[in-house]
Design an enzyme around this catalytic site. Sequence first.
Site, PDB file in Angstrom:
ATOM      1  N   ILE A   1     -17.599  53.926  -1.351  1.00 27.85           N
ATOM      2  CA  ILE A   1     -15.955  53.242  -1.506  1.00 27.85           C
ATOM      3  C   ILE A   1     -15.525  53.358  -3.058  1.00 27.85           C
ATOM      4  CG2 ILE A   1     -14.137  51.095  -1.520  1.00 27.85           C
ATOM      5  CD1 ILE A   1     -15.086  51.968   0.795  1.00 27.85           C
TER       6      ILE A   1
ATOM      7  N   LYS B   1     -19.761  40.452   6.017  1.00 26.08           N
ATOM      8  CA  LYS B   1     -20.019  39.908   5.499  1.00 26.08           C
ATOM      9  C   LYS B   1     -19.998  39.016   5.135  1.00 26.08           C
ATOM     10  CE  LYS B   1     -23.650  43.873   6.489  1.00 26.08           C
ATOM     11  NZ  LYS B   1     -22.329  44.401   7.220  1.00 26.08           N
TER      12      LYS B   1
END
Length: 667
Positions: A306, A433
């Site tokens: 990313i 998550k």
Amino acid sequence: MTNNLSNWLLGLRNRHFLLIDLIIFTSTPVLALVLFLNNHLDINPYQSGLILATILFLVVKLTVFSTFGLYKRCWSYASIDELEQIAALTAAAIVIQTLLFHWSNGLTNLSLNSLPNSLPLLDGLLSLLFVGSLRFSVRAVERVSQRHRKFHRRDNVLIVGAGSAGVALAHDMQKNPSLGFNPVAFIDDDRKKLNLRIRRLPIVGNRDAIPDVVRSLRIRKIIIAMPTAPGRVIREVLDICKSTGVPTSTLPGMNEILNNPIRVGSVRDVKIEDLLRREPIHTDVQRVAKFLKGKIVLVTGAGGSIGSELCRQIFKCQPAEMVLLGHGENSVFHIQQELNQVLELLEYDRLENERLPNLNTIIADIRLTGRLEYIFDQFRPDIVFHAAAHKHVPMMELNPPEAITNNVLGTKNLLDLSLRYGVEHFVMISTDKAVNPTNVMGCSKRVAEMLVLQAAQRSGRHFSVVRFGNVLGSRGSVVPTFKRQIAGGGPVTVTHPDICRYFMTIPEAVQLVLQASVIGQGGEVFMLNMGQPVKIVDLAKELIRLSGYEVGKDIDIVFSGLRPGEKLFEELLIPGEEYEPTLHDKLLVVKNASHMVSQNLDYAVDALRKAASQNYTNLILFLLEQLVPGYTPKYKKTTPILNFYSDISKMIRTDDKIKVLDKCYHQ
């Protein structure tokens, strides 16, 4: 004779064009007058005025053409852009000529009164015709000569998709025959295009015609040129193409291409990302570019999947300076080299006053406050994108102190320094998550989210969180793991037959992160619209087929059981969070995010810091259980939970902190 003319045209340089233009510009006023007079060819009555007009028009056109760089072009590669420039410059010259012509008519001592008022316009149109024809004849001769040059054997190529991407690809192949590709036809599902021709290539049918076309035209390669098509369509087309036995490649999706031109070099093998592709994301590119242009931008985790894509896309927005901060020297080195190569190309082509971004590469650990403070003091960033994190669930289950020191305390260090050094925009990359976490990694990211929201609440600055699911192709993710297993002959291991995950491509995720950074006012959690979840076993089957194998025959799939802390289904919503749409249809915002921050966050984070420094794993789990609603840890068997009180008392001497933790024990 023809060869001599071709060689003469190809040998023309800009100085030659200047001389020829001089001849043209001295002739066009005479021709314009002849056209105006029609059959009356006697121009003697106009002779003195015509000489003055010719000099006037000549000076105007040469001045305009020279000033705007018409004599600094390479006409062997002329395109529509050059034609537009010639037309625009000629139009400007006509306007100036007309104004000067009519102004001169008002002067009694000049003899322009006898000339027709339409002379400047006729002269300009003739100049456009001759100047344009001469230059584009060079381009035409260059193209003809390219076709007659001898190259190595070229493979017949079928292009699936006759839209702008497919046409641009065909153009590049025709322009560069040395690449070895010979486009012979298009396939397109649009019935209105059937039997039409684009760039002299026929559109021979829809996707169902591919097998017949491959046989009849002796196709050696198929290229799918549909960068905006969803994954469902790509899967259907790919199945048909594979049935022919001909090698099939594709252009990347629009999220990967972004603003880059489509060329043969863009063609690559079909990836799993193409089969899971969704509708292209439409971002407000201008607003993002305006937000980043001229700013000093710090990216943590710059070498990661990313982080590196963030660097690429931010770089295109022309920031004044970029600070690439990462812990792994190899990954940071690679993104630095990639951006430096782009800088070298831009340096060669840049305009005189154009400023290019300064690149600074920093190897540092975000857990070291002294090192971070030096970086903030040295560069004074305006915007921070925080992408550095430990992300592997099983690894963090085995190493909770690392999850705390990196994901929680590293984030706190960055936030403290951002507040101290006046950073106005801070964007943290989070994960799904962190929603109802069942593992240490998810809890650590949830606590980091709370720290960002708390900083925004206290400072009033634009500090926000962007939360999304799994990213296709990121290092250590399921796709590279499956690829390694397939390359090794299998089997491919999946933890559970029903396990599902949300997926997004790396460029797609980063575009939405940048969009959220523009929208964010501070104290928000943005959630990316992840689409529909994908069954991991289906992903494994697609990858096996893409690799040219059959499931169960060449490569087996085995189920290994859920790993510690792993869920069957990832969740995107935390109970109590209120979601509402934003200006962007792919972004949701948690409007009450700041209200869900624990009142004891500072105390608990300080306790986590001390527990991590002493490697008290069970104490870390206990504190996370108190801090993150819904988390139920599995304590290690080595140390009973009831023995922690003495450890806490030794570590935390402040009465208030002891009360907070003591209260946690007696809930």
